[in-house]
Design a protein around this motif. Sequence first.
Motif, mmCIF file in Angstrom:
data_model
loop_
_atom_site.group_PDB
_atom_site.id
_atom_site.type_symbol
_atom_site.label_atom_id
_atom_site.label_comp_id
_atom_site.label_asym_id
_atom_site.label_seq_id
_atom_site.Cartn_x
_atom_site.Cartn_y
_atom_site.Cartn_z
ATOM 1 N N ARG A 287 0.839 -1.188 0.000
ATOM 2 C CA ARG A 287 0.000 0.000 0.000
ATOM 3 C C ARG A 287 0.884 1.252 0.000
ATOM 4 N N SER B 224 -3.427 4.006 -2.479
ATOM 5 C CA SER B 224 -3.316 3.041 -3.576
ATOM 6 C C SER B 224 -2.710 1.726 -3.092
ATOM 7 N N GLY C 20 -0.854 -1.817 -4.662
ATOM 8 C CA GLY C 20 -0.247 -2.519 -5.790
ATOM 9 C C GLY C 20 0.304 -3.842 -5.312
ATOM 10 N N PRO D 201 2.372 -8.542 -12.437
ATOM 11 C CA PRO D 201 2.010 -7.383 -11.609
ATOM 12 C C PRO D 201 0.498 -7.232 -11.508
ATOM 13 N N HIS E 190 -3.036 -5.105 -11.326
ATOM 14 C CA HIS E 190 -3.592 -3.893 -11.921
ATOM 15 C C HIS E 190 -4.974 -3.640 -11.323
ATOM 16 N N ASP E 191 -5.324 -2.337 -11.207
ATOM 17 C CA ASP E 191 -6.667 -1.921 -10.749
ATOM 18 C C ASP E 191 -7.064 -2.605 -9.444
ATOM 19 N N VAL E 192 -6.165 -2.591 -8.468
ATOM 20 C CA VAL E 192 -6.474 -3.202 -7.178
ATOM 21 C C VAL E 192 -7.491 -2.327 -6.446
ATOM 22 N N PHE F 94 -8.834 -7.388 -8.477
ATOM 23 C CA PHE F 94 -7.693 -6.931 -9.273
ATOM 24 C C PHE F 94 -7.479 -7.924 -10.404
ATOM 25 N N THR G 156 -4.085 -9.519 -13.143
ATOM 26 C CA THR G 156 -2.653 -9.554 -13.427
ATOM 27 C C THR G 156 -2.426 -9.922 -14.886
#
Length: 307
Positions: free
Chosen positions: A230, A234, A236, A247, A249-251, A260, A262
Motif C-alpha cells: 500500500r 493506492s 499494488g 504485476p 492492476h486496478d487493485v 484486481f 494480473t
Amino acid sequence: MAAIFISYRREDTGGHAGRLCDRLTARFGGNRVFMDIQDIRPGQNFAASIEDTIATCDCVIAVIGPRWLETVQKRAQARDDFVRHEIGAALKRRVTVIPVLVGGAHMPAAADLPPELADLSLRNAVEIRDERFDDDVATLETFLASDLRSADIPVKGNRVRGAATLGYAIPLLLVVLAIAGYFLFRPGRPVAVNTSAPAPAPAPVIDGDWVAEMQKPGQRPFRIRLTFQRVGESIGGMVSYPTGDGPMHDVALKGRTLTFYTTHVPQFASTPAVVRFQAEVKDDHIQLMSTDDGGVATGVAARPAPR
C-alpha cells in the motif's frame, strides 16, 4: 514429518520448478514442500537462515537447467548466491540431495563445481523431460514416498475428525440458540434500542505476503504467492505463479471485497495471460476466486508461516 525443499534459479528453471512444486504439493501436502526461504529480513545473516531452513528438511531437490552450471561459475565469487548456499548446506549436513535435470541439462562434473558443491556430482540424478513430465515426476514421487516415508502421516484424517465434531456441534448450537431466543423475545421483556450509528469497520490489512493453494475443477492444485503493498490510498503488488510473475492492476479494496487482475507471459508462451481475481478478506485468510482462459480456480490464501 518429512520436508522437501526445492532449490532452483528463477531465471533458469523457474517454470519447471513451479510445475514440480505443484505436483509434489498435491502428493505430499503444502506444509511439507518448500520452494523459497521467506523469513530472511533486512540485516539478517542469510547464510545462517538458509542453514536453519535446510536443517529442518529431509530432502533437497536441486533443479538443474541448461544455464545452471554457467551461473554457478559466474557467481563463484559472489557471497549472496542462495542456490550455492542451499545445496552446500544440505551436503554439509548430509541431507539427501537429488539433482533433477530439466530442459536437456547434463550433470555437472566435480571439477567444474565450487569445492563445497563437488559432492553433488556423485549424487544419482533424475531427468525430467518435458514430453514425459508426468511419468518422470511420478517416478520421483515414488522414491520420495518410499525413502522418506512421507505417506505414513494421515493428512486427511484431521478433516474427517473435524467433520464428525461439526456434526455433534450443530444440534447443540441449535438448542443454545433456541434457549437464547426464548429469553430474548419472551413477552413483556423491554427491548433496548440503540439509536447511535455503528462505527465503520476498519479496513482489513492485506499488506505483505500471502500463499494460496488454488485448484480448477478436475485439475491438480497449484500454488501462488501474492504480495500486496500500500502506498497512500493506492494498493499494488505482484502474484507469483508457477509460470512466472504478474504485476497487479486496478487493485480495489471496498470493505472486505478485493478485486484486481494480473498480466504476465507464461514460460514457453508468446502471448500474455490475463488472470482476474475476486476475493473476500477475512481476519486471517483471503478467500480467492481467479478466472482466466483456462477456467475458474478457487483457493484460500494465508500468511506464510515463519521457518
